[in-house]
Design an enzyme around this catalytic site. Structure first.
Site, PDB file in Angstrom:
ATOM      1  N   SER A 209      51.579  10.712  49.130  1.00 49.52           N
ATOM      2  CA  SER A 209      51.131  10.051  47.903  1.00 49.52           C
ATOM      3  C   SER A 209      49.620  10.213  47.756  1.00 49.52           C
ATOM      4  O   SER A 209      49.025  11.106  48.371  1.00 49.52           O
ATOM      5  CB  SER A 209      51.534   8.570  47.934  1.00 49.52           C
ATOM      6  N   ASN A 210      48.994   9.395  46.968  1.00 45.97           N
ATOM      7  CA  ASN A 210      47.537   9.483  46.770  1.00 45.97           C
ATOM      8  C   ASN A 210      46.973   8.107  46.483  1.00 45.97           C
ATOM      9  O   ASN A 210      47.707   7.114  46.447  1.00 45.97           O
ATOM     10  CB  ASN A 210      47.217  10.470  45.640  1.00 45.97           C
ATOM     11  N   ARG A 211      45.659   8.040  46.229  1.00 49.01           N
ATOM     12  CA  ARG A 211      44.968   6.745  46.156  1.00 49.01           C
ATOM     13  C   ARG A 211      45.023   6.076  44.790  1.00 49.01           C
ATOM     14  O   ARG A 211      44.389   5.041  44.583  1.00 49.01           O
ATOM     15  CB  ARG A 211      43.495   6.940  46.533  1.00 49.01           C
TER      16      ARG A 211
END
Ligand code: PMT
Length: 402
Positions: A209-211
């Protein structure tokens, strides 16, 4: 921003940040608004009503039984003709009263009498703001469409540092002006906003995933709602509550996001894609948790569809598509390439390494690029202000296409 003069009730409660409310009253008057201050008794212990009276050039309402010049009770008359009620600073006490419909003084009675938008700017100690009773009251008011300018971190009245400090006058003024923006220039438009991260699962417990927090997309959804649009927010797992008055659909993976978008795209006028979408997903999903058996683990990835490009190729009825470009280098070159490749009408380029820009924070620094070669570099702004500037351009593009 130029706008007609409005009637604003400024509710003032007994918070140490009350001096900012004096400044706010002064700025609203300078903008040409008619400001009517309603103070609680505790507020009068911190600032003399005379100060607000002189600055606002209107009588200050302190008591429900104050006699006005008219036969109508003053609080009813004010409530009937106001365009906005802003409570700055708002204590836990007034928030609690409003959430429970209590009307036991001039301000709380005005609050249950108005039929205009309400904006609350809380200020209190961190542990008070995080107290579950207070948090539930805030949530309840939000669910009834009350707008909040969230407090920020900094010095508190206790001498401690923490969350709970009244937001800046500029931020509150910006929100007030947004709420007073009566142009409703997106009325009748169907808008889809994507927000937050996607998750690409390796096994039942792990994902790539990512931030992304969802804040940027949520701000666009909120701004589109305020401008009269019918909004569908398609969100990955975000860290904040979605705006009220917006249909929200949650997805996790890129393929789910694509499915949700394609389901509604043909009936939509505008799509703003602020979601941070994974370009790759694991080739295989392990139905059981992957065990630690080898020194190294290689996970083959396969490409996800480029959803923005799919939509760009599918535009049939002149839909406006807006993409974001999250870049760490060669910002404008990369953004320009994405604008063309994805056939977007507008690309919002953000350098996600720049301070105050990109993921998780409440601000962003962006450049807007469109197909005609027009580029607009915006300064550091709150994500809500960025959202409005994006929608300003979208409205221009619709008008240019008419
Ligand atoms: O959520 P916040 O914490 O507030 O952070 C905001 C943000 C940094 C996530 C946001 O401002 C942002 O930049 N969003 C886009 C992130 C991204 O995926 O950028 P990209 O350059 O990889 O993609 C370009 C565009 O294509 C984006 O509109 C993206 O939604 C879209 N895309 C990307 C990949 C893919 N497979 N399909 C897509 O549709």
């Amino acid at each position: 921003m130029t706008q007609e003069n409005k009637t604003i009730i400024l509710g003032v409660t007994g918070g140490i940040a009350i001096h900012k409310s004096v400044d706010l009253a002064s700025q609203l008057v300078k903008q040409g608004h008619s400001v009517h201050v309603v103070m609680t008794e505790n507020a009068t212990r911190l600032v003399q009503p005379t100060q607000f009276q002189v600055i606002s050039r209107n009588p200050v309402l302190l008591d429900l039984f104050d006699l006005g010049s008219d036969w109508k009770p003053v609080h009813i008359d004010l409530a009937d003709r106001s365009d906005l009620l802003a409570i700055v600073p708002a204590t836990a006490n007034i928030i609690g009263k409003m959430a429970n419909g209590i009307a036991d003084n001039a301000l709380s009675t005005v609050a249950v009498s108005v039929h205009c938008p309400i904006l609350i700017a809380p200020a209190m100690e961190q542990h008070m703001y995080e107290n579950p009773f207070v948090a539930a009251n805030v949530q309840s008011l939000k669910s009834h469409g009350v707008e909040f300018v969230e407090p920020v971190s900094g010095d508190l009245a206790s001498g401690k540092q923490g969350m709970g400090r009244l937001n800046t006058v500029e931020e509150i003024l910006g929100r007030i002006n947004q709420l007073l923006n009566t142009s409703k220039d997106l009325r009748g438009k169907r808008v889809i906003v994507t927000a937050g991260p996607t998750r690409e699962y390796l096994d039942p417990v792990r994902f790539i995933s990512n931030r992304s927090s969802g804040k940027m997309g949520y701000a666009v959804a909120e701004a589109a709602r305020d401008r009269g649009a019918d909004v569908l927010l398609i969100s990955g797992p975000a860290t904040t509550a979605p705006p009220t008055g917006v249909e929200t659909r949650y997805i996790e993976t890129t393929l789910e996001l694509q499915e949700a978008l394609l389901e509604r795209f043909d009936q939509t006028d505008i799509v703003v894609m602020a979601a941070a979408v994974a370009d790759y997903r694991p080739q295989a999903f392990s139905p059981n948790k992957i065990k630690k058996t080898t020194d190294q683990l290689n996970i083959p990835l396969e490409q996800n569809p480029d959803i923005a490009q799919v939509l760009g190729e599918r535009k049939k009825r002149g839909q406006i598509t807006v993409g974001f470009a999250a870049e760490t280098n060669d910002l404008l070159e990369n953004a320009q390439r994405k604008l063309v490749k994805k056939n977007c009408d507008l690309i919002v380029a953000n350098d996600v390494l720049a301070e105050g820009a990109g993921f998780e924070g409440d601000t962003n620094i962006v450049t807007l690029l469109d197909q005609s070669g027009h580029r607009e570099q915006l300064p550091l702004l709150s994500k809500r202000e960025v959202a409005d500037r994006i929608l300003d351009r979208v409205v221009d593009l619709i008008q240019e296409g008419d």
